[in-house]
Design a protein around this motif. Structure first.
Motif, PDB file in Angstrom:
ATOM      1  N   GLU A 133      15.474  66.105  31.094  1.00 13.74           N
ATOM      2  CA  GLU A 133      14.898  67.281  30.450  1.00 13.74           C
ATOM      3  C   GLU A 133      15.662  68.565  30.767  1.00 13.74           C
ATOM      4  N   HIS A 158      19.722  61.327  25.865  1.00 15.97           N
ATOM      5  CA  HIS A 158      18.777  62.082  26.698  1.00 15.97           C
ATOM      6  C   HIS A 158      17.517  61.263  26.954  1.00 15.97           C
ATOM      7  N   LEU A 160      13.631  60.890  29.294  1.00 15.55           N
ATOM      8  CA  LEU A 160      12.499  61.575  29.910  1.00 15.55           C
ATOM      9  C   LEU A 160      12.141  60.895  31.227  1.00 15.55           C
ATOM     10  N   VAL A 185      13.884  69.420  36.669  1.00 16.57           N
ATOM     11  CA  VAL A 185      13.149  68.897  35.516  1.00 16.57           C
ATOM     12  C   VAL A 185      11.808  69.611  35.375  1.00 16.57           C
ATOM     13  N   ILE A 189       9.507  71.007  32.167  1.00 18.62           N
ATOM     14  CA  ILE A 189       8.289  70.338  31.688  1.00 18.62           C
ATOM     15  C   ILE A 189       7.032  70.779  32.421  1.00 18.62           C
ATOM     16  N   LEU A 250      10.487  74.079  25.870  1.00 16.42           N
ATOM     17  CA  LEU A 250       9.730  72.960  25.310  1.00 16.42           C
ATOM     18  C   LEU A 250       9.624  73.061  23.787  1.00 16.42           C
ATOM     19  N   ILE A 253      13.013  71.984  22.379  1.00 17.07           N
ATOM     20  CA  ILE A 253      13.179  70.531  22.480  1.00 17.07           C
ATOM     21  C   ILE A 253      12.376  69.829  21.382  1.00 17.07           C
TER      22      ILE A 253
END
Length: 303
Positions: A133, A158, A160, A185, A189, A250, A253
């Motif tokens: 992330e 990529h 998670l 990370v 997130i 976010l 993304i």
């Protein structure tokens, strides 16, 4: 810092239960901190710190490296991070491809890829972008902003982090007493993303930074929880990590990528653990532009 570290080691030692404790971190930078500062050597003997799947280069599957090699052999300039260059596969490595004439360049981030594309208007430039992330956020921001050079496209790999941790616990084969969650990370997130582990699995979690005292603070939080019979989420890195993360990152993304099941080297397919460029951005998807789509190998090289 020296006194702080000594105090934390003393507190951890005083709180240690009379049994073996296994703590997993899932971040290559945390392992670097542990190794560089010799943290394992100064902890009580009955505490074990081990690394989970926390290196995106290590879990990048061979078939995606092969796609980058194939694109390079078609004449494109392939740019990527330095630690991807020598990753071995049954197809060779990017370093091997460069030795036979492929144009492979090392960069430090997406802006470098844009610069190289502008400097080479007559060549296709492909950014082989790998990471969790943390590294996907600046790429997503760049893509969402638009106005990219027409000769630039992206081969993305990529993944998670939380789904991989969940898979480990669901297998039942790994005995884990606590998780140290990655600070970088978590900046993206948010600390709340790790809440499932104390809530659903009764495993203590602490978000930790990367200085030795910050890592030990996270470790202290977990040991204290174990000693008290608790399982909760503790943000031990509040100077940069917020509960809900970085809203702008976010949003970017989510605009550029969609979640998909994807392959992890050495593990296999993990549900909803990867990020795929949305169809809105198919024109900058190198897989579409160059017609590459290799299937995952069931077995990777032991290397």
């Amino acid at each position: 810092m020296r006194e702080k570290i000594k105090n934390l080691i003393s507190l951890i030692s005083d709180l240690m239960p009379d049994r073996r404790i296994k703590i997993m971190h899932v971040c290559g930078s945390h392992e670097h901190t542990v190794q560089r500062w010799g943290i394992r050597s100064i902890l009580p003997e009955n505490i074990e710190i081990f690394a989970g799947p926390g290196c995106p280069v290590c879990v990048c599957p061979a078939h995606e490296v092969a796609e980058a090699i194939e694109i390079a052999k078609k004449g494109a300039i392939v740019v990527t991070y330095g630690d991807m260059i020598r990753v071995p596969t049954q197809y060779g490595s990017l370093h091997d491809a460069a030795a036979t004439g492929a144009d492979i360049k090392i960069i430090y981030g997406p802006i470098d890829a844009v610069k190289i594309a502008k400097e080479n208007p007559g060549k296709e430039v492909v950014f082989f972008s790998v990471g969790f992330e943390t590294t996907v956020a600046p790429l997503a921001g760049l893509i969402a902003a638009g106005n990219l050079p027409e000769n630039l496209s992206f081969l993305t790999s990529h993944r998670l982090t939380p789904p991989a941790m969940k898979l480990l616990l669901d297998t039942g084969d790994v005995q884990i007493d606590g998780f140290i969650a990655p600070g970088h990370v978590s900046v993206i997130i948010g600390s709340d993303a790790w809440g499932i582990f104390p809530e659903a699995y009764r495993i203590p979690v602490a978000v930790a930074g990367f200085e030795p005292d910050q890592f030990l603070l996270g470790l202290f939080s977990i040991i204290r929880q174990i000693r008290r019979g608790e399982a909760r989420l503790d943000n031990a890195y509040p100077s940069v990590v917020r509960p809900h993360g970085n809203p702008l990152a976010l949003k970017a993304i989510d605009r550029a990528f969609e979640v998909e099941s994807t392959w992890w080297r050495g593990i296999g397919e993990i549900p909803k653990s990867g990020l795929l460029l949305r169809t809105d951005f198919s024109e900058i998807n190198a897989r579409s532009r160059f017609g590459v789509n290799k299937s995952p190998e069931q077995k990777d090289l032991p290397a």
